[in-house]
Scaffold this active site. Sequence first.
Site, PDB file in Angstrom:
ATOM      1  N   THR A   1       0.853  -1.178   0.000  1.00  0.00           N
ATOM      2  CA  THR A   1       0.000   0.000   0.000  1.00  0.00           C
ATOM      3  C   THR A   1       0.891   1.229   0.000  1.00  0.00           C
ATOM      4  O   THR A   1       1.596   1.489   0.960  1.00  0.00           O
ATOM      5  CB  THR A   1      -0.903  -0.011   1.242  1.00  0.00           C
TER       6      THR A   1
ATOM      7  N   LYS B   1      -7.125  -6.862  16.607  1.00  0.00           N
ATOM      8  CA  LYS B   1      -8.443  -7.435  16.348  1.00  0.00           C
ATOM      9  C   LYS B   1      -8.330  -8.945  16.556  1.00  0.00           C
ATOM     10  O   LYS B   1      -7.242  -9.454  16.821  1.00  0.00           O
ATOM     11  CB  LYS B   1      -8.929  -7.113  14.939  1.00  0.00           C
TER      12      LYS B   1
ATOM     13  N   GLU C   1      -3.285  -4.707  -2.656  1.00  0.00           N
ATOM     14  CA  GLU C   1      -3.816  -5.879  -1.950  1.00  0.00           C
ATOM     15  C   GLU C   1      -4.986  -5.440  -1.082  1.00  0.00           C
ATOM     16  O   GLU C   1      -5.004  -4.320  -0.593  1.00  0.00           O
ATOM     17  CB  GLU C   1      -2.711  -6.532  -1.114  1.00  0.00           C
ATOM     18  N   PHE C   2      -5.943  -6.339  -0.918  1.00  0.00           N
ATOM     19  CA  PHE C   2      -7.066  -6.067  -0.023  1.00  0.00           C
ATOM     20  C   PHE C   2      -7.186  -7.198   0.994  1.00  0.00           C
ATOM     21  O   PHE C   2      -8.248  -7.775   1.176  1.00  0.00           O
ATOM     22  CB  PHE C   2      -8.369  -5.919  -0.820  1.00  0.00           C
TER      23      PHE C   2
ATOM     24  N   ASN D   1     -10.082   2.020   2.296  1.00  0.00           N
ATOM     25  CA  ASN D   1      -9.757   1.939   3.719  1.00  0.00           C
ATOM     26  C   ASN D   1     -10.187   3.196   4.468  1.00  0.00           C
ATOM     27  O   ASN D   1     -10.661   3.118   5.597  1.00  0.00           O
ATOM     28  CB  ASN D   1      -8.261   1.688   3.907  1.00  0.00           C
TER      29      ASN D   1
ATOM     30  N   CYS E   1      -3.070  -1.127   8.942  1.00  0.00           N
ATOM     31  CA  CYS E   1      -3.603  -0.539   7.702  1.00  0.00           C
ATOM     32  C   CYS E   1      -4.393   0.739   7.913  1.00  0.00           C
ATOM     33  O   CYS E   1      -4.001   1.803   7.448  1.00  0.00           O
ATOM     34  CB  CYS E   1      -4.478  -1.546   6.977  1.00  0.00           C
TER      35      CYS E   1
ATOM     36  N   ARG F   1       0.194  -4.060  16.235  1.00  0.00           N
ATOM     37  CA  ARG F   1       0.390  -2.693  15.736  1.00  0.00           C
ATOM     38  C   ARG F   1      -0.865  -1.853  15.942  1.00  0.00           C
ATOM     39  O   ARG F   1      -1.955  -2.257  15.556  1.00  0.00           O
ATOM     40  CB  ARG F   1       0.789  -2.737  14.263  1.00  0.00           C
TER      41      ARG F   1
END
Lengths: 436, 464
Positions: free
Chosen positions: A121, A320, A151-152, A208, A260, A327
């Site tokens: 990214t 998560k 990329e996703f 995002n 991200c 991070r």
Amino acid sequence: MNICVVGTGYVGLVTGAVFADLGNDVVCVDNVAEKIATLQAGGMPIYEPGLEEMVARNVADGRLGFTTDLTDAVRRSVVVFITVGTPATDTGQTDLGAVEAVAREIGRAMERYTVVVNKSTVPVGTGDLVREVIERHQSRPVPFDVVSNPEFLREGCAIEDTLRPDRIVIGAPTQQVAMTLLELYAPLERPMIITDVPSAEMIKYASNAFLATKISFVNVIANICELAGADITQVVKGMGLDPRIGPAFLQAGLGYGGSCFPKDTDSLVHTAAALGVDFVLLRAAVETNAERAGHFVRMIEKALAPLDDKRIAVLGLAFKANTDDMREAKSIEVGRHLVELGAQIRAYDPVAMDNARRVLPASVVYCDSPYAAAADADAVALITEWNEFKFLNLERLRAVMRRPVVFDGRNLWEPERMRRLGFEYHSIGRRPVLPA
Amino acid sequence: MRRTKMRRTDPGGITSNQILGIFGTGYAGLVTSVCFAELGHTVTAIDKDHDVVARLSDGTPTIHEPGLQELLTGNLESGRLRFTTKAEDAVVGSDIVFLCVGTPPRADGRADLCQVEEVARTIAPLLDGYKLIVEKSTVPARTAYWVDWTIRRLAGPNREFDVASNPEFLREGTAVQDFLKPDRIVIGADTERARSRLLDLYRKGFHCPIVATSVTTAELIKQTANAFLATKISFINMVSDLCEELGVDVATVARGVGLDPRIGSHFLNAGLGFGGSCLPKDLNALITVAEDNGVDVAMLREVERINTARVERLLAKVDRALWVLPQKVIGVLGVAFKQDTDDIRGAPSLGIIPRLHSAGAIVRVYDPAAAQNIQKLYPPNDRLAYVASAVEAARGADALVILTDWDEFRSLDLGGIRSLMRTPIIVDGRNLFEPARMRAAGFEYHSLGRGEATLRTVPRRVPV
């Protein structure tokens, strides 16, 4: 097709493994020798469900290899993917040092026409930068093209996301170059968007940034619910049934973390500023997110004050569920505040504790189960929405606690159930359950 | 704390038809009235305006809405639907009273609740036995509390009633369809009796999920949903500005973004922003509720600001394309806030037309349905004319400015239009055309968020 993937982080390893699995010959490159040695020995530097098996399978079949020799890898490949890290600098800009270094080496190594694909990214405009760097360092003036193919991936389901993406975005200077990538992705049979390089770069950031905005929007509404006496979970249920909105990313809580969203939102704000546009909306979303941890800590403080020597069990540390990634995890800020306020923290996370040790205050005690963490605690604070917490034996939890007080940063449990079980229960955007 | 009941309505369930009183015959009131009548209930709708009641009783709809005419005629004939100016006809003997009166924005942006309060005061002395009073108009959170308080104060002791919330999610242009086949039904009730009455009402004929919750939460759902859609539009409009600076096409970016199912492609059309009677008002009402409660909503404020700035951005493009405006002939295509409606409330045209006019331009306006409504605000004069077609608007024009996404504009005969214009310049606030196609057709074409096809074709370098 012969492919080279430079960088063996999440994106690089998953991309390499999946392309190998689709039948291509893939070599993954990293300049960290120990990492390559680990991979060559069958080890896995990151935790990602399904990845280890996929890598092992393709290594065994001879389609996937690892090396530190970038020059050799580039010379053997038709397509070179750049998947190196692009960390944020202290000012929130993106550090493109690694991308630039790799571009330089690719330029030096290139002996024939090569397609260089930016998968990391990177800020809008990086495609141009990569092209210029390669041009400047080419040892031989062979033609090449630079493509953007963002990329996703979501950590925790990166393999599935690579195999069944919602869309494949290819930003290429010409239709012909796009065809090379198209061919590579054709077996996936997913919707593709073929466009120019800056549009492709923008798609990633705008996606995002919008999701981050969606989360912050709901958290603002949660704040309103807390004061107006409404229930955020029902508000989002009502609005999420509108197909123009959809139920995804409408969970109120501690906000987003990870590698991200925080980085990409900051980066887009900077790109906008460089173009002379003040993206106030996104800045406001970022600020809303930054306030979530403090909001949670104030909730804890209000209910337990003073916090001196209070024992608080923190459940979940990763940014998560289903990842060991720390991070920008909310546990860092919440933990630091609680320790500053004098609390003793006993923490538990299914996989992130090793990584957490490096970033959480030294006084945090790590436990090997949620019940051990909650033993004699004055309160439990839930930070990460791990599935195993949803199915916790709450009777047992309450029985080991000194005071049955729960702060739920992710609205994981039902207030009514917590009331029946005899907890004092504070969650986000819902009325607290207070002792009768 | 109540739990949400997500239940499917039972199409085969037998529910006795109810007697409903409905206050207000605007969009929400009229559509609610005819649709409940169509479902077999006995409906009495109230409006203070004798003319409106006379017209509706006569079978003439007061608004333009597909399907409405048939339902109005049919249910007047069957006797299940009547219109009156007498409040007691709607209250005495009825099971449920709906509040569908207008809640227009005041000058400060807050919802004007005078009509809601007036209905509450009207109902109070007419209560005869248990009555369920339901807000259907979009109202700020906690309005039900004040309605309850008002009635309780005026009705005297021992009056039995509940105030509930059942927000409408009607879109102009598809309101009848939206009522009869909704995505979801939201019921906000704080007593079991009110909840079960409302569930009964929706048991028959509806097949969508029902969210049953508290009154305040239901009130918030409507505003939050609309505020989110507004956020989505303002977000893509900011991205559109970025795309313009980069020289890339926001439509492609929006397509890439919208393919993420967590985002979805709806409400990602960059352009002049949102208008209408709902999104701007509901957004503002939510901001007000938030700020009254001390919640920082800088984000929502910015959504509002971005939207306001869209008009300026379009005007700047007109300026740049035409240089000096006095005596330039500008054809304006579309004044409705969106296609398929005659509604001009909150429409960008309201800001743009007077600005073009006061800058000295000669303005010729065409809209397939909404021209009459805007004429009332801005009557024709020597530099402002209302014409009967897009072709008329283009004749001799120095530029065309597109303000509404009507389908008929998409299928314009571009060659014909161009030959009529003095200079073939189009400023498109709704991105109806492909820039490349317009260039090929010989137009100077300015749109929002798609680079200036005629000025710059190479994406701009960004300093990284």
